[in-house]
Design an enzyme around this catalytic site. Structure first.
Site, PDB file in Angstrom:
ATOM      1  CE1 TYR A 124      -4.727  -1.782   4.631  1.00 44.98           C
ATOM      2  CE2 TYR A 124      -3.661   0.298   4.085  1.00 44.98           C
ATOM      3  CZ  TYR A 124      -4.235  -0.895   3.686  1.00 44.98           C
ATOM      4  OH  TYR A 124      -4.319  -1.195   2.346  1.00 44.98           O
ATOM      5  CB  SER A 176      -0.865  -0.009   1.270  1.00 41.92           C
ATOM      6  OG  SER A 176      -1.453   1.246   1.512  1.00 41.92           O
TER       7      SER A 176
END
Length: 263
Positions: free
Chosen positions: A161, A148
């Site tokens: 995250y 990501s």
């Protein structure tokens, strides 16, 4: 050189994409299928697997779907054995299954933090560990971790995250370091902001987040799911045999760009 384009083919390869009933994983699987791979996917429950099977059928893609929780090591080991028996030894693994919990750090319970780490970081470790022995025996293998931009950047409310995806970036590099000598390549793809059903409410014209993303992206648009297909096929194919431990950000240039000067 006349057969050069064959190095991008996935013909005869078995690809396992975790959590690929929908979304980014589903679209990567579509690209793999177009390149000739046999598609295998899992999801957390039968309902999602059935939805995924129906979606693949609609696309004309024969797919094998299994129920499996990627955080359950015993279940993952059984899944890999089952796939090897029913479909074939896994040539390509995409660690795509993941979750995000958008909660400010001071309000986030440790249990929620652990859950995100468990699925987004421990899961790829467990599934990679299960498929690597088969890849070693076969003499080749490709592992693609879905990282990501949060593997590189922080943002409000995504402490768990970002921690997981930062860890996944380093797990990618470590798998490459440890198993490169067995002709196993482990790389990551870091998607930018992609047009998915989940992001639809944010993409309405006039929405502050939509304007923010477009202003931060040199391409001046959101990514399309199809934008991930070519990079994924490249990293899964023989064309990338000397690419290892690399994170390929498919983000329209966000990470390269400081952003527009305020008017």
């Amino acid at each position: 050189m006349e057969n050069f384009m064959n190095s991008f083919s996935l013909q005869g390869k078995v690809a396992l994409i975790t959590g690929a009933s929908y979304g980014i994983g589903f679209n990567i699987a579509r690209g793999f299928a177009a390149a000739g791979a046999t598609i295998v996917f899992n999801d957390i429950n039968q309902e999602l697997v059935d939805k995924g099977l129906a979606a693949y059928k609609e696309e004309g893609i024969p797919a094998h779907g299994y129920v499996c929780d990627v955080t359950d090591e015993a279940a993952v080991n059984e899944l890999v054995k089952k796939i090897e028996a029913e479909v074939g030894v896994i040539d390509i693994l995409v660690n795509n299954a993941g979750i995000i919990k958008r909660i400010p750090m001071l309000e986030m319970a440790a249990a929620d933090f652990r859950k995100v780490i468990d699925i987004d970081l421990n899961g790829p470790f467990i599934v990679s560990k299960a498929v690597i022995p088969g890849m070693i025996k076969k003499g080749h293998g490709k592992i693609i971790n879905i990282c990501s931009m949060m593997s590189e950047l922080g943002r409000e409310t995504v402490s768990a995250y970002a921690a997981a995806k930062g860890g996944l970036k380093m797990l990618t590099k470590n798998i490459a370091s440890e198993y490169g000598e067995y002709n196993i390549q482990c790389n990551g793809i870091g998607p930018g902001y992609i047009e998915t059903p989940q992001t639809a409410p944010l993409r309405v014209e006039g929405h502050p987040f939509n304007s923010f993303i477009i202003s931060k992206t040199p391409a001046a648009r959101w990514g399309k799911p199809e934008d991930l297909m070519g990079p994924a096929v490249f990293l899964a194919s023989d064309a990338s045999d000397f690419v290892n431990g690399h994170i390929l950000y498919v983000d329209g240039g966000i990470l390269a760009y400081i952003g527009k000067q305020p008017q």
